[in-house]
Each structure stands twice: as structure tokens, then as C-alpha cells.
Design a protein around this motif. Structure first.
Motif, PDB file in Angstrom:
ATOM      1  N   ARG A 183       0.701  -1.415   0.027  1.00  0.00           N
ATOM      2  CA  ARG A 183       0.016   0.268   0.078  1.00  0.00           C
ATOM      3  C   ARG A 183       0.737   1.258  -0.047  1.00  0.00           C
ATOM      4  NH1 ARG A 183      -2.721  -0.987   4.418  1.00  0.00           N
ATOM      5  NH2 ARG A 183      -1.726   0.284   5.797  1.00  0.00           N
ATOM      6  N   ARG A 184       1.950   1.225   0.842  1.00  0.00           N
ATOM      7  CA  ARG A 184       2.805   2.493   0.882  1.00  0.00           C
ATOM      8  C   ARG A 184       3.618   2.805  -0.549  1.00  0.00           C
ATOM      9  NH1 ARG A 184       4.870   1.085   6.910  1.00  0.00           N
ATOM     10  NH2 ARG A 184       2.950   1.771   7.931  1.00  0.00           N
ATOM     11  N   ALA A 185       3.825   1.480  -1.273  1.00  0.00           N
ATOM     12  CA  ALA A 185       4.576   1.620  -2.394  1.00  0.00           C
ATOM     13  C   ALA A 185       3.715   2.154  -3.500  1.00  0.00           C
ATOM     14  CB  ALA A 185       5.218   0.241  -2.982  1.00  0.00           C
ATOM     15  N   ALA A 186       2.277   1.897  -3.437  1.00  0.00           N
ATOM     16  CA  ALA A 186       1.430   2.416  -4.318  1.00  0.00           C
ATOM     17  C   ALA A 186       1.145   4.033  -3.965  1.00  0.00           C
ATOM     18  CB  ALA A 186      -0.015   1.579  -4.257  1.00  0.00           C
ATOM     19  N   ILE A 187       1.271   4.323  -2.802  1.00  0.00           N
ATOM     20  CA  ILE A 187       0.978   5.556  -2.322  1.00  0.00           C
ATOM     21  C   ILE A 187       2.124   6.608  -2.843  1.00  0.00           C
ATOM     22  CG2 ILE A 187       0.941   7.171  -0.349  1.00  0.00           C
ATOM     23  CD1 ILE A 187      -0.513   5.246   1.245  1.00  0.00           C
ATOM     24  N   ALA A 188       3.349   5.979  -2.807  1.00  0.00           N
ATOM     25  CA  ALA A 188       4.643   6.881  -3.074  1.00  0.00           C
ATOM     26  C   ALA A 188       4.702   6.886  -4.616  1.00  0.00           C
ATOM     27  CB  ALA A 188       5.927   5.941  -2.603  1.00  0.00           C
ATOM     28  N   ALA A 189       4.170   5.688  -5.583  1.00  0.00           N
ATOM     29  CA  ALA A 189       4.102   5.793  -6.815  1.00  0.00           C
ATOM     30  C   ALA A 189       3.240   6.904  -7.200  1.00  0.00           C
ATOM     31  CB  ALA A 189       3.647   4.539  -7.269  1.00  0.00           C
ATOM     32  N   GLU A 190       1.775   6.954  -6.614  1.00  0.00           N
ATOM     33  CA  GLU A 190       0.890   8.009  -6.909  1.00  0.00           C
ATOM     34  C   GLU A 190       1.516   9.554  -6.598  1.00  0.00           C
ATOM     35  OE1 GLU A 190      -3.903   8.776  -6.561  1.00  0.00           O
ATOM     36  OE2 GLU A 190      -3.057   6.860  -5.916  1.00  0.00           O
ATOM     37  N   VAL A 191       2.028   9.602  -5.547  1.00  0.00           N
ATOM     38  CA  VAL A 191       2.672  10.981  -5.467  1.00  0.00           C
ATOM     39  C   VAL A 191       3.591  11.211  -6.514  1.00  0.00           C
ATOM     40  CG1 VAL A 191       4.253  12.415  -3.756  1.00  0.00           C
ATOM     41  CG2 VAL A 191       2.335  10.747  -2.919  1.00  0.00           C
ATOM     42  N   ARG A 192       4.540  10.321  -6.764  1.00  0.00           N
ATOM     43  CA  ARG A 192       5.381  10.618  -7.836  1.00  0.00           C
ATOM     44  C   ARG A 192       4.891  11.016  -9.135  1.00  0.00           C
ATOM     45  NH1 ARG A 192       8.056   6.047  -6.065  1.00  0.00           N
ATOM     46  NH2 ARG A 192       7.260   4.884  -8.091  1.00  0.00           N
ATOM     47  N   ALA A 193       3.498  10.331  -9.617  1.00  0.00           N
ATOM     48  CA  ALA A 193       3.098  10.515 -10.856  1.00  0.00           C
ATOM     49  C   ALA A 193       2.105  11.827 -10.918  1.00  0.00           C
ATOM     50  CB  ALA A 193       2.052   9.366 -11.032  1.00  0.00           C
ATOM     51  N   ALA A 252      14.233   2.345   2.118  1.00  0.00           N
ATOM     52  CA  ALA A 252      13.193   3.328   1.418  1.00  0.00           C
ATOM     53  C   ALA A 252      12.642   2.399   0.274  1.00  0.00           C
ATOM     54  CB  ALA A 252      13.517   4.644   1.470  1.00  0.00           C
ATOM     55  N   LYS A 253      13.718   2.270  -0.665  1.00  0.00           N
ATOM     56  CA  LYS A 253      13.675   1.763  -1.884  1.00  0.00           C
ATOM     57  C   LYS A 253      13.105   0.078  -1.881  1.00  0.00           C
ATOM     58  CE  LYS A 253      18.069   2.517  -3.001  1.00  0.00           C
ATOM     59  NZ  LYS A 253      19.104   2.503  -4.029  1.00  0.00           N
ATOM     60  N   ARG A 254      13.259  -0.490  -0.870  1.00  0.00           N
ATOM     61  CA  ARG A 254      12.762  -1.843  -1.051  1.00  0.00           C
ATOM     62  C   ARG A 254      11.428  -1.982  -0.911  1.00  0.00           C
ATOM     63  NH1 ARG A 254      14.995  -6.172   3.685  1.00  0.00           N
ATOM     64  NH2 ARG A 254      14.005  -7.981   2.658  1.00  0.00           N
ATOM     65  N   THR A 255      10.487  -0.885  -0.596  1.00  0.00           N
ATOM     66  CA  THR A 255       9.047  -1.086  -0.502  1.00  0.00           C
ATOM     67  C   THR A 255       8.366  -0.618  -1.869  1.00  0.00           C
ATOM     68  OG1 THR A 255       8.776   1.236   0.342  1.00  0.00           O
ATOM     69  CG2 THR A 255       9.149  -0.509   1.941  1.00  0.00           C
ATOM     70  N   LEU A 256       9.540  -0.107  -2.898  1.00  0.00           N
ATOM     71  CA  LEU A 256       8.728   0.343  -3.931  1.00  0.00           C
ATOM     72  C   LEU A 256       8.724  -0.771  -5.156  1.00  0.00           C
ATOM     73  CD1 LEU A 256      10.691   3.817  -4.115  1.00  0.00           C
ATOM     74  CD2 LEU A 256       8.263   3.469  -3.381  1.00  0.00           C
ATOM     75  N   GLU A 257       7.685  -0.712  -5.898  1.00  0.00           N
ATOM     76  CA  GLU A 257       7.635  -1.598  -6.743  1.00  0.00           C
ATOM     77  C   GLU A 257       7.931  -3.183  -6.562  1.00  0.00           C
ATOM     78  OE1 GLU A 257       5.734  -0.566  -9.425  1.00  0.00           O
ATOM     79  OE2 GLU A 257       5.884   1.653  -9.183  1.00  0.00           O
ATOM     80  N   THR A 258       7.147  -3.704  -5.324  1.00  0.00           N
ATOM     81  CA  THR A 258       7.718  -4.962  -5.147  1.00  0.00           C
ATOM     82  C   THR A 258       7.587  -6.144  -5.989  1.00  0.00           C
ATOM     83  OG1 THR A 258       5.980  -5.082  -3.512  1.00  0.00           O
ATOM     84  CG2 THR A 258       8.089  -4.286  -2.813  1.00  0.00           C
ATOM     85  N   ALA A 259       6.072  -6.074  -6.473  1.00  0.00           N
ATOM     86  CA  ALA A 259       5.750  -7.053  -7.384  1.00  0.00           C
ATOM     87  C   ALA A 259       6.602  -7.086  -8.635  1.00  0.00           C
ATOM     88  CB  ALA A 259       4.130  -6.776  -7.913  1.00  0.00           C
ATOM     89  N   ALA A 260       6.829  -5.825  -9.205  1.00  0.00           N
ATOM     90  CA  ALA A 260       7.540  -5.905 -10.494  1.00  0.00           C
ATOM     91  C   ALA A 260       9.040  -6.129 -10.132  1.00  0.00           C
ATOM     92  CB  ALA A 260       7.698  -4.241 -10.800  1.00  0.00           C
TER      93      ALA A 260
END
Length: 271
Positions: free
Chosen positions: A17-27, A82-90
Motif C-alpha cells: 500500500r505504501r509503495a502504491a501511495i509513493a508511486a501516486e505521489v510521484r505520478a 526506503a527503496k525496498r518498499t517500492l514496486e515490490t511485485a515488479a
């Protein structure tokens, strides 16, 4: 109580969920707490805890009612966690596809990074493999999982020396000299950003030089980077796209980006 129990159960997916939030903030440049509550079906308090955690990791800035993107410079370097929680499925998909490229009995180099770390988890059982890495995290992973010393199978791991970066990479003259004396069948390299103009790049000048040494010592170079890295550029370029034999990425990469990248890398592998 029922709501608390629901939130606690969904908290098992907090990293995703946090990875998705971070991605949405970036986008989008920012998000509102009320929108996130509706999107994820969790409580206001849960969302605010997520934003607190992401702010502590340096991934966004909290503001009244939500959060906004940080004004990151090309030299900004997030830490490993911090980076480990981003785009984990990818990253997991990329790691699985990249692991299939590793030959039994081969000698491979793994640069530091969270995607190469995901790959390393899949290599601990590859027979008679030699792994050279400048990642403290990867070396620790193999140390925890390897069979007893002297066993016929399993990996031999070499950790370069060097100075430690915020992402737990070992870099600098000591690391570079050690790498230049070796020869690899494959070098798997992660990156902060990947683009046609900037190639593979990192925010850390010393890490760029160490990555250049890894690439120069390898017969084949495999970039492992998820779709969110496309179009980003760190402070220092360490390889042009034309130096990449294979780029392993995920299905989130847009069709136009796939077409552009395929014109420069020798092989584009979509996990």
C-alpha cells in the motif's frame, strides 16, 4: 473494534500500500488523505501512519490533509529500506526472469540495489555459482542461506571492500581495484534511472565508477530496472543503453517506452 481489526488485517499489505501511495505521489505530485482512505478502504489513521512512514523514508513530504512529492535533485539518494518498499511485485517478476539467465557454474556480478537483492534471493541454490558483489545486503543474504563451507554445491560469494553508501553499496578505489582484476560471465546492474539520453545512472558519483568497473569486467551486461525508473536520470551516468545486452523490466513499461528502448538495448525482456 471491527474497524480496528479490519485495518490490522489489511496492515499485512502495508508495504504494498505504501509503495502504491509513493508511486501516486510521484505520478501526480500529491495526494489527499480522504482520497487514499476511499481508494484503499482503510481508516484515516492508517493512511496517516503510511504517510508518516513514507515521510521518514524521504519519499514524500506531509502537508495539511495529505502529502506532496519532494523536490528531489538528481543527487538525492534514498536508503535501501526506503527503496525496498517500492514496486515490490515488479521487482520480484524481474528477479525471476533474470535468474533464468544465470548458468550453473557461472561467475556473475551483482551490483547493489533492491532489484539485484531480489535476484540474489533466487540464486542461493544455483549450483557451483561464483557471485561477486559490492552490496553488503546481498553478501549478508548469501551468508544466511548458504550451505556449510566445503559443500560441493551452492555459491561462492566475494564481497568487495570499499566505502559504504546510503544504499549499503561498497564503492570507491578499493572496490574498483578488486573488480578490475576479475572477469564475469554476466553482470547484473540496477540503477536509479534509465533513459535514452542519460543511459543508466545513479545519484552517487563513486557508485557510478564502481558500476562502470562491473560492466567493464563482464562479457554480458544485464540491466534490471522496473518501469518506474524509465525517464529518470541520476547525477552520474555509468553506461549508455547501447552497452546493455539485456534489459529485464516489467509489464508496467508503456508500449512507447518499450519501442524506444528496444532501439538501443540489444534485447528487451519483459517479465
Amino acid at each position: 473494534m471491527a474497524q480496528a481489526e479490519t485495518d490490522e488485517g489489511r496492515g499485512l499489505l502495508a508495504e504494498q500500500r505504501r509503495a502504491a501511495i509513493a508511486a501516486e505521489v510521484r505520478a501526480r505530485g500529491g495526494v489527499r488523505v480522504t482520497d487514499l482512505v476511499l481508494r484503499f478502504g482503510v481508516s484515516d489513521m492508517t493512511v496517516r501512519r503510511d504517510l508518516d512512514a513514507l515521510a521518514r523514508d524521504g519519499l514524500l513530504e506531509k502537508v495539511h490533509g495529505g502529502a506532496v512529492a519532494l523536490g528531489e535533485s538528481s543527487a538525492h539518494e534514498p536508503g535501501f529500506e526506503a527503496k525496498r518498499t517500492l514496486e515490490t511485485a515488479a521487482k520480484e517478476a524481474i528477479a525471476e526472469a533474470a535468474a533464468a539467465l544465470v548458468p550453473r557454474g557461472g561467475a556473475v556480478a551483482l551490483s547493489a540495489g533492491t532489484t539485484t537483492y531480489a535476484l540474489a534471493r533466487r540464486l542461493t541454490d544455483v549450483s557451483e555459482l561464483t557471485v561477486v558483489t559490492n552490496s553488503m545486503r546481498i553478501a549478508e543474504l548469501f551468508a544466511q542461506r548458504l550451505r556449510p563451507p566445503g559443500a560441493r554445491h551452492g555459491a561462492t560469494v566475494v564481497l568487495t571492500g570499499g566505502m559504504r553508501t546510503p544504499s549499503d553499496a561498497l564503492v570507491g578505489p578499493v572496490a574498483d581495484q578488486a573488480i578490475r582484476s576479475l572477469n564475469f560471465d554476466l553482470a547484473f546492474v540496477g540503477c536509479h534511472g534509465i533513459s535514452i539520453a542519460a543511459g543508466l545512472s545513479t545519484p552517487n558519483l563513486a557508485e557510478a565508477e564502481t558500476n562502470r568497473a562491473l560492466i567493464a569486467a563482464a562479457r554480458r551486461v544485464v540491466a534490471v530496472a522496473d518501469h518506474s525508473k524509465w525517464g529518470l536520470a541520476g547525477l552520474a551516468t555509468f553506461a549508455p543503453l547501447t552497452a546493455v545486452d539485456t534489459w529485464v523490466t516489467d509489464g508496467g513499461l508503456a508500449e512507447t517506452a518499450c519501442a524506444e528502448a528496444a532501439e538501443h538495448v540489444r534485447h528487451l525482456l519483459i517479465a
